[in-house]
Design a protein around this motif. Structure first.
Motif, mmCIF file in Angstrom:
data_model
loop_
_atom_site.group_PDB
_atom_site.id
_atom_site.type_symbol
_atom_site.label_atom_id
_atom_site.label_comp_id
_atom_site.label_asym_id
_atom_site.label_seq_id
_atom_site.Cartn_x
_atom_site.Cartn_y
_atom_site.Cartn_z
ATOM 1 N N GLU A 51 0.830 -1.203 0.000
ATOM 2 C CA GLU A 51 0.000 0.000 0.000
ATOM 3 C C GLU A 51 0.869 1.261 0.000
ATOM 4 O OE1 GLU A 51 -3.661 1.959 2.558
ATOM 5 O OE2 GLU A 51 -3.047 -0.102 2.977
ATOM 6 N N ALA A 52 1.993 1.219 0.684
ATOM 7 C CA ALA A 52 2.895 2.377 0.736
ATOM 8 C C ALA A 52 3.458 2.729 -0.637
ATOM 9 C CB ALA A 52 4.044 2.100 1.708
ATOM 10 N N GLN A 53 3.494 1.765 -1.533
ATOM 11 C CA GLN A 53 4.044 2.018 -2.861
ATOM 12 C C GLN A 53 3.200 3.020 -3.646
ATOM 13 O OE1 GLN A 53 7.168 0.643 -3.233
ATOM 14 N NE2 GLN A 53 6.569 0.054 -1.144
ATOM 15 N N ASN A 54 1.969 3.196 -3.232
ATOM 16 C CA ASN A 54 1.079 4.170 -3.879
ATOM 17 C C ASN A 54 0.637 5.253 -2.901
ATOM 18 O OD1 ASN A 54 0.848 3.000 -6.564
ATOM 19 N ND2 ASN A 54 -0.067 1.273 -5.484
ATOM 20 N N ALA A 55 1.524 5.593 -1.980
ATOM 21 C CA ALA A 55 1.211 6.608 -0.974
ATOM 22 C C ALA A 55 0.931 7.955 -1.634
ATOM 23 C CB ALA A 55 2.371 6.738 0.004
ATOM 24 N N GLU A 56 0.100 8.737 -0.969
ATOM 25 C CA GLU A 56 -0.279 10.050 -1.486
ATOM 26 C C GLU A 56 0.767 11.114 -1.209
ATOM 27 O OE1 GLU A 56 -4.180 10.955 -0.028
ATOM 28 O OE2 GLU A 56 -4.979 9.049 -0.735
ATOM 29 N N SER A 57 1.641 10.850 -0.228
ATOM 30 C CA SER A 57 2.675 11.818 0.130
ATOM 31 C C SER A 57 3.803 11.079 0.835
ATOM 32 C CB SER A 57 2.098 12.886 1.058
ATOM 33 O OG SER A 57 1.704 12.281 2.287
ATOM 34 N N LYS A 58 4.888 11.782 1.077
ATOM 35 C CA LYS A 58 6.005 11.199 1.830
ATOM 36 C C LYS A 58 5.555 10.826 3.238
ATOM 37 C CE LYS A 58 10.087 11.271 0.904
ATOM 38 N NZ LYS A 58 10.999 10.318 0.299
ATOM 39 N N ALA A 59 4.742 11.686 3.858
ATOM 40 C CA ALA A 59 4.233 11.400 5.203
ATOM 41 C C ALA A 59 3.355 10.151 5.207
ATOM 42 C CB ALA A 59 3.451 12.600 5.742
ATOM 43 N N ASP A 60 2.538 9.992 4.186
ATOM 44 C CA ASP A 60 1.680 8.812 4.065
ATOM 45 C C ASP A 60 2.535 7.555 3.875
ATOM 46 O OD1 ASP A 60 -0.782 7.399 3.834
ATOM 47 O OD2 ASP A 60 -0.676 7.521 1.643
ATOM 48 N N PHE A 61 3.577 7.668 3.071
ATOM 49 C CA PHE A 61 4.516 6.569 2.834
ATOM 50 C C PHE A 61 5.154 6.122 4.156
ATOM 51 C CE2 PHE A 61 8.839 5.063 1.979
ATOM 52 C CZ PHE A 61 8.608 4.102 0.995
ATOM 53 N N ILE A 62 5.651 7.086 4.918
ATOM 54 C CA ILE A 62 6.285 6.787 6.210
ATOM 55 C C ILE A 62 5.264 6.167 7.165
ATOM 56 C CG2 ILE A 62 7.347 7.840 8.261
ATOM 57 C CD1 ILE A 62 8.610 9.908 6.279
ATOM 58 N N HIS A 63 4.064 6.726 7.178
ATOM 59 C CA HIS A 63 3.012 6.215 8.059
ATOM 60 C C HIS A 63 2.709 4.745 7.765
ATOM 61 C CE1 HIS A 63 -0.605 6.095 10.488
ATOM 62 N NE2 HIS A 63 -1.272 5.667 9.440
ATOM 63 N N LYS A 64 2.604 4.390 6.500
ATOM 64 C CA LYS A 64 2.297 3.009 6.135
ATOM 65 C C LYS A 64 3.448 2.072 6.501
ATOM 66 C CE LYS A 64 -1.230 4.020 2.721
ATOM 67 N NZ LYS A 64 -1.938 4.773 3.693
ATOM 68 N N PHE A 65 4.676 2.550 6.356
ATOM 69 C CA PHE A 65 5.821 1.736 6.762
ATOM 70 C C PHE A 65 5.879 1.588 8.280
ATOM 71 C CE2 PHE A 65 7.418 1.401 2.535
ATOM 72 C CZ PHE A 65 8.252 0.301 2.574
ATOM 73 N N LYS A 66 5.445 2.617 9.008
ATOM 74 C CA LYS A 66 5.394 2.498 10.470
ATOM 75 C C LYS A 66 4.338 1.483 10.902
ATOM 76 C CE LYS A 66 7.293 6.883 12.002
ATOM 77 N NZ LYS A 66 7.036 8.106 12.774
ATOM 78 N N ILE A 67 3.237 1.425 10.182
ATOM 79 C CA ILE A 67 2.226 0.402 10.469
ATOM 80 C C ILE A 67 2.821 -0.978 10.197
ATOM 81 C CG2 ILE A 67 0.002 -0.573 9.754
ATOM 82 C CD1 ILE A 67 -0.897 2.347 9.184
ATOM 83 N N ALA A 68 3.549 -1.112 9.090
ATOM 84 C CA ALA A 68 4.214 -2.383 8.783
ATOM 85 C C ALA A 68 5.184 -2.755 9.904
ATOM 86 C CB ALA A 68 4.938 -2.299 7.444
ATOM 87 N N ALA A 69 5.900 -1.773 10.449
ATOM 88 C CA ALA A 69 6.845 -2.022 11.542
ATOM 89 C C ALA A 69 6.109 -2.530 12.789
ATOM 90 C CB ALA A 69 7.641 -0.757 11.864
#
Length: 116
Positions: A51-69
């Motif tokens: 899902e992070a691969q299609n993030a709407e912003s850098k913050a969204d990308f980081i947020h999705k990776f933090k959820i993965a973490a």
């Protein structure tokens, strides 16, 4: 598989497939509760990374990776329980694979924060 050339997408997808196999083994051993918990958290890692691969912003990308973490931490907990519980099948290889995924995910989060 979509994004097969992306290392973390590929590794997390392969890990999810391994989790599915292990959880099927747990269910054959009638370890239903742990199988369900592990299946949910272990497959969620890759889903959030994808899902992070299609993030709407850098913050969204980081947020999705933090959820993965967070899902990684939960999955590690369930794997540790399986590893140390005498009546559970050994999660062979899964513990090492999740360590590699953890290292990559953490590096992606750190580098994404510094490259804002």
């Amino acid at each position: 598989m979509k994004d097969a050339d992306n290392l973390i997408v590929r590794l997390s997808f392969e890990f999810a497939l391994d989790i599915i196999k292990y959880c099927e083994e747990l269910e054959l051993s009638r370890k239903y509760v742990l199988a369900k918990q592990l299946l949910k958290s272990g497959t969620s890692i890759g889903a959030n990374i994808r899902e992070a691969q299609n993030a709407e912003s850098k913050a969204d990308f980081i947020h999705k990776f933090k959820i993965a973490a967070k899902e990684i931490e939960e999955t590690q907990y369930w794997l540790d329980l399986c590893l140390y519980a005498e009546s559970y099948p050994d999660p062979i290889g899964l513990v090492e694979k999740i360590k590699s995924i953890t290292n990559i995910v953490n590096k992606i989060i750190i580098s994404s924060k510094t490259n804002r």
